[in-house]
Design a protein around this motif. Structure first.
Motif, PDB file in Angstrom:
ATOM      1  N   ILE A  28      23.144  20.281 -19.302  1.00 55.11           N
ATOM      2  CA  ILE A  28      21.920  19.567 -19.639  1.00 55.11           C
ATOM      3  C   ILE A  28      20.682  20.388 -19.255  1.00 55.11           C
ATOM      4  CG2 ILE A  28      20.581  17.532 -18.902  1.00 55.11           C
ATOM      5  CD1 ILE A  28      22.697  17.168 -21.200  1.00 55.11           C
ATOM      6  N   VAL A  29      20.835  21.257 -18.254  1.00 57.48           N
ATOM      7  CA  VAL A  29      19.673  22.054 -17.815  1.00 57.48           C
ATOM      8  C   VAL A  29      19.151  22.960 -18.938  1.00 57.48           C
ATOM      9  CG1 VAL A  29      18.825  23.742 -16.159  1.00 57.48           C
ATOM     10  CG2 VAL A  29      20.330  21.893 -15.393  1.00 57.48           C
ATOM     11  N   PRO A  30      20.030  23.843 -19.509  1.00 60.94           N
ATOM     12  CA  PRO A  30      19.499  24.648 -20.617  1.00 60.94           C
ATOM     13  C   PRO A  30      19.044  23.785 -21.792  1.00 60.94           C
ATOM     14  CG  PRO A  30      21.863  25.026 -20.316  1.00 60.94           C
ATOM     15  CD  PRO A  30      21.385  24.256 -19.141  1.00 60.94           C
ATOM     16  N   PHE A  31      19.716  22.644 -22.000  1.00 61.57           N
ATOM     17  CA  PHE A  31      19.285  21.777 -23.096  1.00 61.57           C
ATOM     18  C   PHE A  31      17.872  21.251 -22.858  1.00 61.57           C
ATOM     19  CE2 PHE A  31      18.578  17.396 -24.441  1.00 61.57           C
ATOM     20  CZ  PHE A  31      18.439  17.630 -25.798  1.00 61.57           C
ATOM     21  N   MET A  83      31.316  20.101 -37.505  1.00 67.46           N
ATOM     22  CA  MET A  83      30.246  19.651 -36.609  1.00 67.46           C
ATOM     23  C   MET A  83      28.884  19.626 -37.299  1.00 67.46           C
ATOM     24  SD  MET A  83      29.126  21.081 -32.886  1.00 67.46           S
ATOM     25  CE  MET A  83      30.555  20.634 -31.922  1.00 67.46           C
ATOM     26  N   GLU A  84      28.704  20.471 -38.356  1.00 70.19           N
ATOM     27  CA  GLU A  84      27.408  20.483 -39.039  1.00 70.19           C
ATOM     28  C   GLU A  84      27.055  19.077 -39.536  1.00 70.19           C
ATOM     29  OE1 GLU A  84      30.027  22.323 -40.158  1.00 70.19           O
ATOM     30  OE2 GLU A  84      30.646  21.181 -41.902  1.00 70.19           O
ATOM     31  N   LEU A  85      28.080  18.336 -39.965  1.00 74.39           N
ATOM     32  CA  LEU A  85      27.794  17.002 -40.489  1.00 74.39           C
ATOM     33  C   LEU A  85      27.359  16.054 -39.369  1.00 74.39           C
ATOM     34  CD1 LEU A  85      30.571  16.639 -43.193  1.00 74.39           C
ATOM     35  CD2 LEU A  85      28.190  17.325 -43.435  1.00 74.39           C
ATOM     36  N   GLN A  86      27.986  16.201 -38.197  1.00 80.08           N
ATOM     37  CA  GLN A  86      27.579  15.367 -37.054  1.00 80.08           C
ATOM     38  C   GLN A  86      26.131  15.657 -36.659  1.00 80.08           C
ATOM     39  OE1 GLN A  86      31.245  16.645 -34.869  1.00 80.08           O
ATOM     40  NE2 GLN A  86      31.057  14.620 -33.970  1.00 80.08           N
ATOM     41  N   VAL A  87      25.793  16.956 -36.668  1.00 78.44           N
ATOM     42  CA  VAL A  87      24.438  17.345 -36.290  1.00 78.44           C
ATOM     43  C   VAL A  87      23.424  16.762 -37.279  1.00 78.44           C
ATOM     44  CG1 VAL A  87      22.844  19.284 -36.018  1.00 78.44           C
ATOM     45  CG2 VAL A  87      25.177  19.481 -35.158  1.00 78.44           C
ATOM     46  N   ILE A  88      23.701  16.968 -38.572  1.00 79.87           N
ATOM     47  CA  ILE A  88      22.751  16.508 -39.593  1.00 79.87           C
ATOM     48  C   ILE A  88      22.662  14.980 -39.584  1.00 79.87           C
ATOM     49  CG2 ILE A  88      22.327  16.422 -42.091  1.00 79.87           C
ATOM     50  CD1 ILE A  88      23.630  19.314 -42.098  1.00 79.87           C
ATOM     51  N   ALA A  89      23.810  14.316 -39.422  1.00 81.02           N
ATOM     52  CA  ALA A  89      23.805  12.848 -39.355  1.00 81.02           C
ATOM     53  C   ALA A  89      22.914  12.374 -38.214  1.00 81.02           C
ATOM     54  CB  ALA A  89      25.226  12.329 -39.164  1.00 81.02           C
ATOM     55  N   ALA A  90      23.052  13.027 -37.050  1.00 83.90           N
ATOM     56  CA  ALA A  90      22.258  12.610 -35.884  1.00 83.90           C
ATOM     57  C   ALA A  90      20.778  12.861 -36.114  1.00 83.90           C
ATOM     58  CB  ALA A  90      22.741  13.349 -34.636  1.00 83.90           C
ATOM     59  N   VAL A  91      20.449  13.982 -36.753  1.00 83.05           N
ATOM     60  CA  VAL A  91      19.039  14.318 -37.000  1.00 83.05           C
ATOM     61  C   VAL A  91      18.419  13.289 -37.951  1.00 83.05           C
ATOM     62  CG1 VAL A  91      17.502  16.016 -38.074  1.00 83.05           C
ATOM     63  CG2 VAL A  91      19.283  16.783 -36.512  1.00 83.05           C
ATOM     64  N   LEU A  92      19.145  12.937 -39.013  1.00 83.28           N
ATOM     65  CA  LEU A  92      18.623  11.951 -39.970  1.00 83.28           C
ATOM     66  C   LEU A  92      18.533  10.577 -39.319  1.00 83.28           C
ATOM     67  CD1 LEU A  92      20.425  12.972 -43.280  1.00 83.28           C
ATOM     68  CD2 LEU A  92      18.255  13.767 -42.330  1.00 83.28           C
ATOM     69  N   ALA A 114      26.840  17.887 -25.960  1.00 83.92           N
ATOM     70  CA  ALA A 114      25.915  18.984 -25.659  1.00 83.92           C
ATOM     71  C   ALA A 114      25.744  19.970 -26.822  1.00 83.92           C
ATOM     72  CB  ALA A 114      26.332  19.705 -24.381  1.00 83.92           C
ATOM     73  N   PRO A 115      26.855  20.427 -27.466  1.00 79.50           N
ATOM     74  CA  PRO A 115      26.639  21.354 -28.582  1.00 79.50           C
ATOM     75  C   PRO A 115      25.811  20.715 -29.700  1.00 79.50           C
ATOM     76  CG  PRO A 115      28.989  21.211 -28.031  1.00 79.50           C
ATOM     77  CD  PRO A 115      28.285  20.188 -27.196  1.00 79.50           C
ATOM     78  N   ILE A 116      26.044  19.426 -29.954  1.00 77.37           N
ATOM     79  CA  ILE A 116      25.292  18.740 -31.016  1.00 77.37           C
ATOM     80  C   ILE A 116      23.831  18.607 -30.613  1.00 77.37           C
ATOM     81  CG2 ILE A 116      25.135  16.611 -32.379  1.00 77.37           C
ATOM     82  CD1 ILE A 116      28.104  16.284 -32.061  1.00 77.37           C
ATOM     83  N   LEU A 117      23.596  18.222 -29.349  1.00 70.74           N
ATOM     84  CA  LEU A 117      22.219  18.124 -28.844  1.00 70.74           C
ATOM     85  C   LEU A 117      21.480  19.439 -29.032  1.00 70.74           C
ATOM     86  CD1 LEU A 117      22.440  16.176 -25.442  1.00 70.74           C
ATOM     87  CD2 LEU A 117      21.031  15.557 -27.403  1.00 70.74           C
ATOM     88  N   LEU A 118      22.152  20.539 -28.645  1.00 72.29           N
ATOM     89  CA  LEU A 118      21.521  21.857 -28.725  1.00 72.29           C
ATOM     90  C   LEU A 118      21.173  22.214 -30.170  1.00 72.29           C
ATOM     91  CD1 LEU A 118      23.848  23.760 -26.235  1.00 72.29           C
ATOM     92  CD2 LEU A 118      21.377  23.536 -25.978  1.00 72.29           C
ATOM     93  N   ILE A 119      22.157  22.097 -31.051  1.00 70.80           N
ATOM     94  CA  ILE A 119      21.948  22.551 -32.429  1.00 70.80           C
ATOM     95  C   ILE A 119      20.981  21.629 -33.170  1.00 70.80           C
ATOM     96  CG2 ILE A 119      23.105  23.108 -34.606  1.00 70.80           C
ATOM     97  CD1 ILE A 119      25.628  23.655 -32.952  1.00 70.80           C
ATOM     98  N   ALA A 120      20.920  20.364 -32.740  1.00 70.15           N
ATOM     99  CA  ALA A 120      20.015  19.417 -33.399  1.00 70.15           C
ATOM    100  C   ALA A 120      18.551  19.835 -33.234  1.00 70.15           C
ATOM    101  CB  ALA A 120      20.230  18.012 -32.840  1.00 70.15           C
ATOM    102  N   LEU A 121      18.240  20.590 -32.176  1.00 69.28           N
ATOM    103  CA  LEU A 121      16.840  20.989 -31.942  1.00 69.28           C
ATOM    104  C   LEU A 121      16.310  21.864 -33.080  1.00 69.28           C
ATOM    105  CD1 LEU A 121      17.006  21.689 -28.077  1.00 69.28           C
ATOM    106  CD2 LEU A 121      16.088  19.652 -29.200  1.00 69.28           C
ATOM    107  N   PRO A 122      16.941  23.050 -33.333  1.00 67.72           N
ATOM    108  CA  PRO A 122      16.437  23.838 -34.465  1.00 67.72           C
ATOM    109  C   PRO A 122      16.668  23.134 -35.810  1.00 67.72           C
ATOM    110  CG  PRO A 122      18.399  24.865 -33.516  1.00 67.72           C
ATOM    111  CD  PRO A 122      17.986  23.774 -32.586  1.00 67.72           C
TER     112      PRO A 122
END
Lengths: 359, 349
Positions: free
Chosen positions: A185-188, A262-271, A65-73
Motif C-alpha cells: 500500500i505504501v508505493p500505491f 486482469m485488464e477487464l477488472q481494471v477497466i471495470a473498476a475505473v468505469l 494491489a495490482p489492480i489499484l496500481l494499474i487503475a491509476l494510469p
C-alpha cells in the motif's frame, strides 16, 4: 477565459441556481460509489461471518494491489478517451522477465528494474503506435495484448519459475508493522498522490480532460495531444511492469499466463469509479473507491460462500448499473439545464462545445 | 466538469472518512478477531469443518470427487463446502485458500494447479490452524500435511499390462499409444510397463511406442498407422485419456473392431459408447469418488488429532477401511479401478 474564471465565478452562479447542496454531494458519481462502498463494508461487517478479521484487510488489499496500481494510469488514459487493453499482458511479460533474469542469477533488484524497464518499453511501443503512427488505441492495444502475452508465454512455455529470494517474497507479503495493512500500500499511496496531483492540480491534468472532451479544441488551444498521450502510455507500461514484479513476488510465481484477463477488472473498476468511457470525466478518488468496491464485494461474497461465477455476474450487473446511472444522471442534468432557461443553457452548451479548452 | 471543486472537496472528505473507517475496521478486527480465532481453533476438536478446493469448478471429474468427500463428511458429521475458481489457474486458487483461512476452516482439501505457486498461501493457512490435504495433484511435500495419491506409477503400469495380457490371451504383438514424447508421467509408466512385460509376459512383444501428442486427431491418425504397419497387431495400450478415446473411435468403425484389443487409462464418459458397442472390454483409472471420500476422512483425522501426518500413522476411512500414512506424508488410495460393462453405468465423469 482563464482557469480561475471557469472554476469559480460562472460555475458557482450556474450551480447555485440549478442544484441544491444535497444533490451536489449525493449525485456525483464519486460520492455515490463511495457511499455504495461504505454500505457494502457495513453490510459485510454485520452479515458476513469472519469478515471482521484483520486477515480480510490484509488479503483484500494484497489481492487488489495490482489492480489499484494499474487503475491509476488507466484513469488518465480513459479520461483522454483512449484505452490500454494490454496492461495485463505487460504484467505477465514483466513477471516472466523477472523470473527468467532471477533464474539466470541476476540480483533480484536488478532483475525487477529490468522487468519494469521492459514494461516501460512495451508502454512506449503502444504510445508510438497510437501517437506517431496514429492508430486507434483500442486496435493497437488489442494487438499488443496478444503480442506481449505471446512473448511472455513463448519465453517461458507452460512452465513456471517459483524460486525467488525469500527476503523479497516476504517483503511483498509483509504488513506495515502493527497493522493488518500490507506494505504494498505504501508505493500505491505514493503513486496515488502523485497521480492525483498530476490529474487534479496541474495544467497537464487539465489538458487530459480537455483532450477527452474535444481533442481538436485541445490541439488548437496549444496542447500537444500526441506527446501527452505518449507519456500516459509510457506511465501505464511502467506501472504495469511494477505490478508484474509485485504479482510475481506475491505468488512466488512467474508464469506467462499471470494476470490473464486482469485488464477487464481494471477497466471495470475505473468505469465503476465514475470515469466516462467517452473521455473528459472522472476523478481518482472515485476510481480508488471503484477498485475497493469490486475487491470488497468479491471478498465478502467469497466468505459468504458464493461461487465465482455468481460473483462475476454480480460485478457485471453492478458495472452495467453504474453505466446506466451515469446516462440517467446526464439526462437529468440536461433536463435541468434546459429548465434554467435558454440563455444560460446556451452559454453552458457553448462552453461544453468549446471543451473548456483552458481547463 | 461544473462544480468540480466542490464535489472534489466532498469526495476527498468522504474518501478520508472511509479510509479511516476501513483502517478502524481492520484494527477493530485485530482486537476482537484474535480471541474469536482462538475460539474457532478450540471448536475444531469436535466440529469438523472441511473446505474442498478443486482445480476448477464445473469439471465432472472433480464433481465426482467432491461427491465422495461430501458423503464422507456426512458420515463423520461435520460441515462441508466446495469452493473454487472457474478457470484452473494457481493464482485464482490462492484467493480461496485465503478465504478458508479467514473462515477458520478446520481442514482444506485441495487439488493444486501448480506445485509451488500456492505454497505460501497454504503455509499461511496452516499457521492459521487449517489442516491442508492435497488430492489428485500434489504440491511440494513441505506445503501440506498429507497427499492422497490416487495410484502409484507401478500400480498404473501393472494394471494396464494385466488388462492387455488378459484381453489378447497372453501372447502376440502390442503397441503403446502415448501422449507426447517428453511427457514425464507417460514415460515413467511406459518404462515400468516394459519391465512388467519382460518379467511376467515374455510372449507379448511391444512393437512400437507411438505418440499422439494428447491431440485427438493425431492420436486417431497414429492408431490407423499402427494397424497398417503391423497386420499381426493384437492390442493397443493407451495410457492417456485423449489417446484411448481417439483409438477407440478409430477401431469402432474399422474392420479391427472386436479383433484388436484396446485398453489404457480413460474416463467413463469418454469410453462409455465404446464399451457398450464392444470395441473396448475394460480400461483403468482411479475412482475419483473414493479419492474424495478418503481425502475427507484423512482431513478429519488430522483435525481431530487422531493423526499428525507422520509416516506410519493409521486411520479409519469408513467403507474403504484402514489406511496408513506412507513416506512424504502420502496416503495411497489403492490399485487403479477397472471400468467395464458391468460398472461403467455407475459413473458420470
Amino acid at each position: 477565459m482563464t482557469a480561475i474564471a471557469t472554476e469559480t465565478v460562472p460555475v458557482r452562479l450556474y450551480q447555485a441556481h440549478s442544484r441544491p447542496l444535497w444533490r451536489r454531494i449525493l449525485i456525483t458519481r464519486e460520492s455515490a460509489i463511495i457511499a455504495l462502498l461504505a454500505i457494502v463494508i457495513v453490510v459485510a461487517l454485520i452479515a458476513v461471518p469472519n469478515f471482521d478479521s484483520p486477515l480480510t484487510v490484509t488479503y483484500l488489499l494484497r489481492d487488489i494491489a495490482p489492480i489499484l496500481l494499474i487503475a491509476l494510469p488507466m484513469t488518465l488514459i480513459i479520461i483522454t478517451e483512449e484505452i490500454d487493453l494490454s496492461v495485463a499482458s505487460i504484467v505477465g511479460l514483466s513477471s516472466v522477465i523477472t523470473g527468467i533474469l532471477t533464474q539466470a542469477g541476476l540480483p533480484f533488484p536488478l532483475a525487477a528494474l529490468l522487468a519494469i524497464l521492459v514494461g516501460t518499453v512495451a508502454g512506449a511501443f503502444n504510445g508510438f503506435l497510437v501517437t506517431v503512427v496514429g492508430l486507434p488505441s483500442l486496435a493497437v492495444t488489442i494487438g499488443t495484448l496478444a503480442l506481449f502475452r505471446g512473448i511472455a508465454v513463448g519465453l517461458l512455455g507452460t512452465t513456471a519459475i517459483t524460486d525467488f529470494p525469500e527476503e523479497w517474497t516476504d517483503l511483498a507479503k509483509a504488513n506495515i508493522p502493527g497493522t493488518p495493512i500490507p506494505m504494498i500500500i505504501v508505493p500505491f499511496v505514493v503513486l496515488a498522490i502523485v497521480f492525483a496531483i498530476l490529474l487534479h492540480f496541474t495544467p497537464f491534468g487539465r489538458s487530459l480532460y480537455a483532450i477527452g472532451l474535444n481533442k481538436e479544441a485541445a490541439h488548437f488551444s496549444g496542447i500537444d495531444v500526441g506527446r501527452t498521450k505518449f507519456v500516459m502510455f509510457v506511465m501505464s507500461g511502467a506501472v504495469s511492469g511494477f505490478a508484474g514484479v509485485y504479482f510475481t513476488l506475491l505468488y512466488s510465481n512467474a508464469r506467462g499466463d499471470n494476470a490473464m484477463g486482469m485488464e477487464l477488472q481494471v477497466i471495470a473498476a475505473v468505469l465503476l469509479g465514475g470515469v466516462s468511457i467517452f473521455g473528459g470525466r472522472g476523478a481518482l478518488h472515485g476510481v480508488i473507491a471503484g477498485v475497493l468496491l469490486i475487491g470488497t464485494l468479491g471478498s465478502a461474497l467469497r466468505l459468504a460462500g458464493v461461487t465465482s461465477d455468481i460473483i462475476n455476474v454480480i460485478t457485471g450487473v453492478l458495472l452495467i448499473l453504474s453505466v446506466v446511472s451515469a446516462s440517467l444522471l446526464a439526462w437529468l442534468h440536461t433536463r435541468q439545464t434546459a429548465a434554467i432557461g435558454k440563455r444560460r443553457g446556451k452559454r453552458v452548451a457553448e462552453r461544453a462545445a468549446a471543451g473548456n479548452p483552458t481547463r | 466538469m461544473f462544480g468540480m471543486k466542490r464535489t472534489r472537496r466532498a469526495g476527498v472528505a468522504t474518501a478520508l472518512a472511509l479510509g479511516v473507517a476501513l483502517v478502524a475496521a481492520g484494527c477493530a478486527g485485530g482486537g476482537s478477531g484474535s480471541p474469536s480465532d482462538g475460539g474457532d481453533g478450540g471448536d475444531a476438536g469436535g466440529d469438523v469443518s472441511i473446505v474442498m478446493l478443486p482445480k476448477n469448478l464445473g469439471n465432472p471429474y472433480f464433481d465426482t470427487s467432491t461427491g465422495g468427500a461430501e458423503e464422507a463428511v456426512a458420515e463423520i458429521g461435520g460441515t462441508f463446502e466446495e469452493v473454487g475458481p472457474s478457470e484452473a489457474s494457481p493464482t485464482s486458487q490462492v484467493q480461496y485458500i485465503q478465504t478458508a483461512a479467514q473462515q477458520g476452516a478446520g481442514g482444506l482439501i485441495v487439488s493444486a494447479n501448480d506445485p509451488s505457486a500456492i505454497c505460501d498461501a497454504l503455509d499461511e493457512a496452516r499457521s492459521a490452524g487449517v489442516k491442508v490435504v492435497t488430492f489428485d495433484s500434489d504440491t511440494n511435500p513441505e506445503c501440506r500435511d498429507l497427499f492422497i495419491n490416487q495410484a502409484t506409477s507401478e500400480g498404473i503400469a501393472k494394471i494396464q499390462v494385466d488388462l492387455i495380457a488378459e484381453q489378447i490371451g497372453g501372447a502376440g504383438q502390442i503397441a503403446i499409444l502415448s501422449a507426447s514424447a517428453n511427457a514425464t508421467n507417460q514415460n515413467a509408466w511406459i518404462e515400468l510397463m516394459e519391465e512388467e512385460l519382460a518379467a511376467s509376459h515374455p510372449d507379448i512383444e511391444l512393437v512400437e511406442v507411438a505418440y499422439g501428442d494428447d491431440d485427438d486427431q493425431t492420436s486417431f491418425d497414429k492408431t490407423a498407422a499402427l494397424l497398417q504397419t503391423y497386420p499381426e497387431l493384437k492390442g493397443i495400450v493407451s495410457p492417456t485419456t485423449v489417446g484411448i478415446a481417439a483409438a477407440a473411435r478409430y477401431l469402432s468403425t474399422s474392420e479391427y473392431k472386436g479383433t484388436v484389443a484396446l485398453t489404457g487409462l480413460g474416463t467413463p464418459n469418454q469410453m462409455r459408447e465404446y464399451v457398450e458397442d464392444g470395441t473396448v472390454t475394460a480400461f483403468a483409472l482411479w475412482n475419483p469418488a473414493d479419492l474424495g471420500y478418503l481425502a475427507a476422512f484423512a482431513t478429519a483425522a488430522l483435525i481431530n488429532g487422531d493423526i499428525t501426518g507422520a509416516e506410519g500413522d493409521t486411520f479409519e476411512a469408513g467403507k474403504l477401511g484402514s489406511y496408513e500414512v506412507g513416506a512424504d506424508g502420502t496416503v495411497l488410495l489403492g490399485d487403479p479401478y477397472v471400468f467395464d460393462a458391468e460398472n461403467i453405468g455407475d459413473f458420470d465423469f
